[in-house]
Design a protein around this motif. Structure first.
Motif, PDB file in Angstrom:
ATOM      1  N   VAL A 161       0.758  -1.348   0.182  1.00 51.12           N
ATOM      2  CA  VAL A 161      -0.029   0.361  -0.114  1.00 51.12           C
ATOM      3  C   VAL A 161       1.096   1.119   0.436  1.00 51.12           C
ATOM      4  CG1 VAL A 161      -1.582   0.724   0.937  1.00 51.12           C
ATOM      5  CG2 VAL A 161      -2.013  -1.104   1.736  1.00 51.12           C
ATOM      6  N   GLU A 162       1.231   2.203  -0.888  1.00 49.44           N
ATOM      7  CA  GLU A 162       2.040   2.789  -1.218  1.00 49.44           C
ATOM      8  C   GLU A 162       1.313   3.763  -2.938  1.00 49.44           C
ATOM      9  OE1 GLU A 162       4.034   5.558  -1.083  1.00 49.44           O
ATOM     10  OE2 GLU A 162       5.426   3.869  -0.238  1.00 49.44           O
ATOM     11  N   ASP A 163       0.923   5.141  -2.366  1.00 49.97           N
ATOM     12  CA  ASP A 163       0.988   6.276  -2.802  1.00 49.97           C
ATOM     13  C   ASP A 163       1.980   6.450  -3.896  1.00 49.97           C
ATOM     14  OD1 ASP A 163       1.819   7.250  -0.806  1.00 49.97           O
ATOM     15  OD2 ASP A 163       1.111   9.497  -1.535  1.00 49.97           O
ATOM     16  N   GLU A 164       2.929   7.054  -3.528  1.00 46.02           N
ATOM     17  CA  GLU A 164       4.154   6.895  -4.241  1.00 46.02           C
ATOM     18  C   GLU A 164       4.148   5.675  -5.822  1.00 46.02           C
ATOM     19  OE1 GLU A 164       7.355   8.731  -2.380  1.00 46.02           O
ATOM     20  OE2 GLU A 164       6.098   8.671  -0.677  1.00 46.02           O
ATOM     21  N   LEU A 165       4.033   6.251  -7.174  1.00 47.21           N
ATOM     22  CA  LEU A 165       3.809   5.279  -8.387  1.00 47.21           C
ATOM     23  C   LEU A 165       4.977   4.983  -8.357  1.00 47.21           C
ATOM     24  CD1 LEU A 165       1.356   6.821 -10.789  1.00 47.21           C
ATOM     25  CD2 LEU A 165       0.874   5.401  -8.267  1.00 47.21           C
ATOM     26  N   GLU A 166       6.208   5.973  -8.405  1.00 46.47           N
ATOM     27  CA  GLU A 166       7.214   4.902  -8.636  1.00 46.47           C
ATOM     28  C   GLU A 166       7.947   4.100  -7.607  1.00 46.47           C
ATOM     29  OE1 GLU A 166       9.253   4.946 -11.750  1.00 46.47           O
ATOM     30  OE2 GLU A 166      10.767   4.680 -10.931  1.00 46.47           O
ATOM     31  N   LEU A 167       7.852   4.804  -6.226  1.00 50.37           N
ATOM     32  CA  LEU A 167       8.352   4.194  -5.115  1.00 50.37           C
ATOM     33  C   LEU A 167       7.214   2.433  -5.280  1.00 50.37           C
ATOM     34  CD1 LEU A 167      10.114   3.499  -2.833  1.00 50.37           C
ATOM     35  CD2 LEU A 167       8.307   4.336  -1.155  1.00 50.37           C
ATOM     36  N   ALA A 168       6.400   2.482  -5.765  1.00 52.74           N
ATOM     37  CA  ALA A 168       5.600   1.464  -5.552  1.00 52.74           C
ATOM     38  C   ALA A 168       6.400   0.523  -6.655  1.00 52.74           C
ATOM     39  CB  ALA A 168       4.015   1.564  -5.554  1.00 52.74           C
ATOM     40  N   ARG A 169       6.565   1.508  -7.450  1.00 62.03           N
ATOM     41  CA  ARG A 169       7.099   0.333  -8.784  1.00 62.03           C
ATOM     42  C   ARG A 169       7.828  -0.546  -8.273  1.00 62.03           C
ATOM     43  NH1 ARG A 169      10.510   0.172 -12.379  1.00 62.03           N
ATOM     44  NH2 ARG A 169      11.083   2.457 -12.072  1.00 62.03           N
ATOM     45  N   LEU A 170       9.093   0.181  -7.606  1.00 64.16           N
ATOM     46  CA  LEU A 170      10.484   0.335  -7.472  1.00 64.16           C
ATOM     47  C   LEU A 170      10.345  -1.492  -6.287  1.00 64.16           C
ATOM     48  CD1 LEU A 170      12.229   3.391  -7.104  1.00 64.16           C
ATOM     49  CD2 LEU A 170      12.881   0.787  -9.264  1.00 64.16           C
ATOM     50  N   VAL A 171       9.677  -1.314  -5.566  1.00 65.22           N
ATOM     51  CA  VAL A 171       9.398  -2.108  -4.490  1.00 65.22           C
ATOM     52  C   VAL A 171       9.157  -3.468  -4.752  1.00 65.22           C
ATOM     53  CG1 VAL A 171       7.912  -2.159  -2.467  1.00 65.22           C
ATOM     54  CG2 VAL A 171       9.248  -0.298  -2.386  1.00 65.22           C
ATOM     55  N   ARG A 172       7.818  -3.509  -5.626  1.00 66.71           N
ATOM     56  CA  ARG A 172       7.065  -3.931  -6.647  1.00 66.71           C
ATOM     57  C   ARG A 172       8.056  -4.573  -6.660  1.00 66.71           C
ATOM     58  NH1 ARG A 172       1.449  -4.912  -9.050  1.00 66.71           N
ATOM     59  NH2 ARG A 172       1.701  -6.508  -9.781  1.00 66.71           N
ATOM     60  N   ALA A 173       8.840  -3.801  -7.900  1.00 65.70           N
ATOM     61  CA  ALA A 173      10.113  -5.235  -8.929  1.00 65.70           C
ATOM     62  C   ALA A 173      10.453  -6.095  -7.500  1.00 65.70           C
ATOM     63  CB  ALA A 173      10.489  -4.763  -9.644  1.00 65.70           C
ATOM     64  N   VAL A 203       3.188  -4.231   3.348  1.00 64.91           N
ATOM     65  CA  VAL A 203       3.966  -3.639   3.006  1.00 64.91           C
ATOM     66  C   VAL A 203       3.304  -2.201   3.050  1.00 64.91           C
ATOM     67  CG1 VAL A 203       5.781  -2.337   2.323  1.00 64.91           C
ATOM     68  CG2 VAL A 203       5.972  -4.887   2.029  1.00 64.91           C
ATOM     69  N   LEU A 204       2.889  -1.594   4.428  1.00 66.19           N
ATOM     70  CA  LEU A 204       1.869  -0.070   4.568  1.00 66.19           C
ATOM     71  C   LEU A 204       2.594   0.935   4.647  1.00 66.19           C
ATOM     72  CD1 LEU A 204      -0.864   0.411   4.789  1.00 66.19           C
ATOM     73  CD2 LEU A 204      -0.636   0.129   7.614  1.00 66.19           C
ATOM     74  N   ASP A 205       2.319   2.307   3.617  1.00 72.30           N
ATOM     75  CA  ASP A 205       2.920   3.649   3.548  1.00 72.30           C
ATOM     76  C   ASP A 205       1.812   4.015   5.029  1.00 72.30           C
ATOM     77  OD1 ASP A 205       4.709   6.150   2.979  1.00 72.30           O
ATOM     78  OD2 ASP A 205       2.563   6.042   1.517  1.00 72.30           O
ATOM     79  N   LEU A 206       2.729   5.179   5.707  1.00 74.83           N
ATOM     80  CA  LEU A 206       1.972   5.564   6.807  1.00 74.83           C
ATOM     81  C   LEU A 206       1.126   7.049   6.107  1.00 74.83           C
ATOM     82  CD1 LEU A 206       3.905   5.825  10.572  1.00 74.83           C
ATOM     83  CD2 LEU A 206       1.767   3.750   9.389  1.00 74.83           C
ATOM     84  N   MET A 207       1.931   6.999   5.013  1.00 76.07           N
ATOM     85  CA  MET A 207       0.791   8.421   4.745  1.00 76.07           C
ATOM     86  C   MET A 207       0.235   8.045   3.402  1.00 76.07           C
ATOM     87  SD  MET A 207       1.890  11.543   5.969  1.00 76.07           S
ATOM     88  CE  MET A 207       3.039  13.241   5.450  1.00 76.07           C
ATOM     89  N   LEU A 208      -0.718   8.322   3.040  1.00 74.14           N
ATOM     90  CA  LEU A 208      -1.379   7.714   2.869  1.00 74.14           C
ATOM     91  C   LEU A 208      -2.732   8.941   2.050  1.00 74.14           C
ATOM     92  CD1 LEU A 208      -1.526   4.197   3.701  1.00 74.14           C
ATOM     93  CD2 LEU A 208      -0.664   4.920   1.235  1.00 74.14           C
ATOM     94  N   PRO A 209      -3.337   8.856   1.120  1.00 78.02           N
ATOM     95  CA  PRO A 209      -4.120   9.943   0.770  1.00 78.02           C
ATOM     96  C   PRO A 209      -5.302   9.056   0.918  1.00 78.02           C
ATOM     97  CG  PRO A 209      -3.692   9.048  -1.139  1.00 78.02           C
ATOM     98  CD  PRO A 209      -2.706   8.871  -0.346  1.00 78.02           C
TER      99      PRO A 209
END
Ligand code: CA
Length: 236
Positions: free
Chosen positions: A7-19, A50-56
């Motif tokens: 759960v991550e709103d920053e697209l680029e970071l989400a993409r990297l973590v996922r990969a 995996v949970l980001d704390l700052m989310l919309p």
């Protein structure tokens, strides 16, 4: 290998973590805001979140609180805020681990692996529960076969309910359980008892274990959530 909800709103970071997680062999589901993250955690039943704390939409801490009421799914928190309060609060609310942004992908993958191992060990502990093996810590032994508890070598006489509560918490050291969850696990759902019942039962167990300065201190109240059994150095 595990099914992981990211759960991550920053697209680029989400993409990297996922990969990175996929490269480590995991299956990754991604949610980009809080409400969807919570919905996915409920419907997909991942092995780990995996949970980001700052989310919309919904603060990560609220998601964490909701997850902890409902599931045992381990949660690794990502926090950019980095403040000590966030970390402590995250852990008190039941996060199993946290990583402060910016982090290296290698570190994140390693932490996920370690957390999954811990969960596996916990599952093994639950299986032991079925076989009625005692749980032995250096200062506390809990034996379900005889329903005997020894605190610093001294026998403590617990009622069946007190024993069941102590057993359950000690079988999952380090994990925070909400009062609601403990009521359901230890008291069952058929009888309605209030959440204060858990507090009262914990108080009695603490007293019987020897009070402050004894293994009773392992029963830790987690503000706004419930209780956990404290893991200590030297524990098995
Ligand atoms: Ca964010």
């Amino acid at each position: 290998m595990a099914r992981i909800l990211l759960v991550e709103d920053e697209l680029e970071l989400a993409r990297l973590v996922r990969a990175a997680l996929e490269q480590a062999g995991h299956t990754v589901l991604t949610a980009y805001d809080g409400p969807r993250g919570l919905a996915a955690a409920r419907s997909e039943r991942p092995d780990l979140v995996v949970l980001d704390l700052m989310l919309p939409g919904m603060d990560g801490l609220d998601i964490l609180r909701a997850l902890r009421r409902e599931t045992l799914t381990p949660v690794l928190v990502l926090t950019a805020r980095g403040g000590e309060i966030d970390r402590v609060l995250g852990l008190e609310l039941g996060a199993d681990d946290y990583v402060v942004k910016p982090f290296s992908l290698r570190e994140l993958v390693a932490r996920v692996r370690a957390l999954l191992r811990r969960v596996e060990a916990m599952a093994a502990a639950s299986r032991v529960e079925d076989h009625q093996e005692p749980i032995a810590f250096p200062d506390l032994v809990i034996d379900p076969a005889t329903r005997e508890v020894r605190s610093l070598g001294r026998a403590a006489q617990l009622t069946a309910r007190e024993f069941a509560l102590l057993w359950f918490l000690a079988a999952h050291p380090g994990r925070v359980f909400s009062r609601e969850y403990l009521l359901e696990r230890v008291w069952g759902t058929e009888t309605y008892v209030g959440e204060r019942t858990v507090d009262a039962c914990i108080a009695r167990i603490r007293k019987k274990l020897g009070g402050p300065g004894s293994p009773a201190d392992r029963l830790v109240a987690c503000w706004g959530v419930g209780y956990r059994f404290e893991r200590r150095e030297g524990d098995p």
